[in-house]
Enzyme design. Sequence first.
Site, mmCIF file in Angstrom:
data_model
loop_
_atom_site.group_PDB
_atom_site.id
_atom_site.type_symbol
_atom_site.label_atom_id
_atom_site.label_comp_id
_atom_site.label_asym_id
_atom_site.label_seq_id
_atom_site.Cartn_x
_atom_site.Cartn_y
_atom_site.Cartn_z
ATOM 1 N N SER A 38 0.804 -1.223 0.000
ATOM 2 C CA SER A 38 0.000 0.000 0.000
ATOM 3 C C SER A 38 0.842 1.281 0.000
ATOM 4 C CB SER A 38 -0.939 0.022 1.210
ATOM 5 O OG SER A 38 -0.214 -0.016 2.413
ATOM 6 N N CYS A 128 -14.457 -6.123 18.430
ATOM 7 C CA CYS A 128 -15.652 -5.369 18.033
ATOM 8 C C CYS A 128 -16.912 -5.841 18.750
ATOM 9 C CB CYS A 128 -15.843 -5.454 16.521
ATOM 10 S SG CYS A 128 -15.872 -7.139 15.863
ATOM 11 N N LYS A 212 -12.448 -14.243 23.452
ATOM 12 C CA LYS A 212 -12.193 -12.805 23.592
ATOM 13 C C LYS A 212 -13.346 -12.144 24.341
ATOM 14 C CE LYS A 212 -9.613 -12.353 19.240
ATOM 15 N NZ LYS A 212 -9.716 -11.865 17.835
ATOM 16 N N HIS A 240 -22.596 -5.574 12.889
ATOM 17 C CA HIS A 240 -22.798 -6.822 13.629
ATOM 18 C C HIS A 240 -24.064 -6.738 14.478
ATOM 19 C CE1 HIS A 240 -18.984 -7.994 12.227
ATOM 20 N NE2 HIS A 240 -18.268 -7.987 13.340
#
Length: 335
Positions: A38, A128, A212, A240
């Site tokens: 990148s 998340c 997690k 989500h």
Amino acid sequence: MKVAIVGASGAVGQEFLRVLDERNFPVDELVLFGSERSAGRTYSFRGKEYTVRLLQHNDDFKGIDVAFVSAGGGTSKDFAETITKHGTVMIDNSSAFRMDEDVPLVVPECNAEDALNRPRGIIANPNCTTIMMVVCLQPLERISHIRRIHVASYQAASGAGAAAMAELEQQYREVLDGRPATVNKFAYQLAYNVIPQIDVFTDNGYTKEEMKMFNETRKIMHTDAACSAMCVRVPSLRSHSEAVWIETERPISPEEARKAFAQAPGITVVDDPANKQYPMPLFTAGKDDVFVGRIRRDIANENGLTFWLCGDQIKKGAALNAVQIAEYLIKVGNI
């Protein structure tokens, strides 16, 4: 304020640029870093073009106040000392340091003060699904201590990155055209399917993603609550969802819960089943808040409450949470 984004070309890196601009974050100077693939790309920010630099072990981070890092756990571990050695605050989006005792794991709505104690100069951004869940658990914890949590997550392709989102779109086109579906980012075809596995399995039969949620929730909320999770990949593109059941020391009524949610920062209540009003990924993508609905008693547990939540994984589940951490540090004069 001199700001760096490491992993600028990825889905979360690009979201960092949008969130910093949306929130009018004080950026006097911006530096973008990336991999060999990148490096050299250019991105626009507030009317100015920025070229991605190659991330290297040198003094490029000298003078940088805060670095938002989203380039994978391996890169975070490899470059942590390089990033922090001149005093840069590293807010890391990977799982590399989340459970380290000397690295705070922070969701500002829950434990912003933890960010002040960072002996290694690193603050970890949680997973998340954990972020969105604890934003909703914290106001309930203030009413009555949460003993147990059961959660089933319904995680969009965005959780696996920009390439995974593109693959899901490609799979839908291929299936509709009668062609074999391209499968690279997931274990199976995700289009028209759900996959009850996110990350690898551990010895206890839970995946790393599920563990997690157990471990990170306890660290963020400073709680002994146990969290049993089932994490599932679903064929939505972004945002989500989670179905959550909690057991508290005393019963929390749906009315109490709605009031607590409505008054809490970072939460929007959408809970009118009679008119088919409840959170859905279709309407929560791109939004800052975690959206909560289907709030009701758990009829299988006299001290139980259950609810449904949706939130944008790339935004609140990643970039926004990290930026909010930095905003808190600026507010209290700690950066």
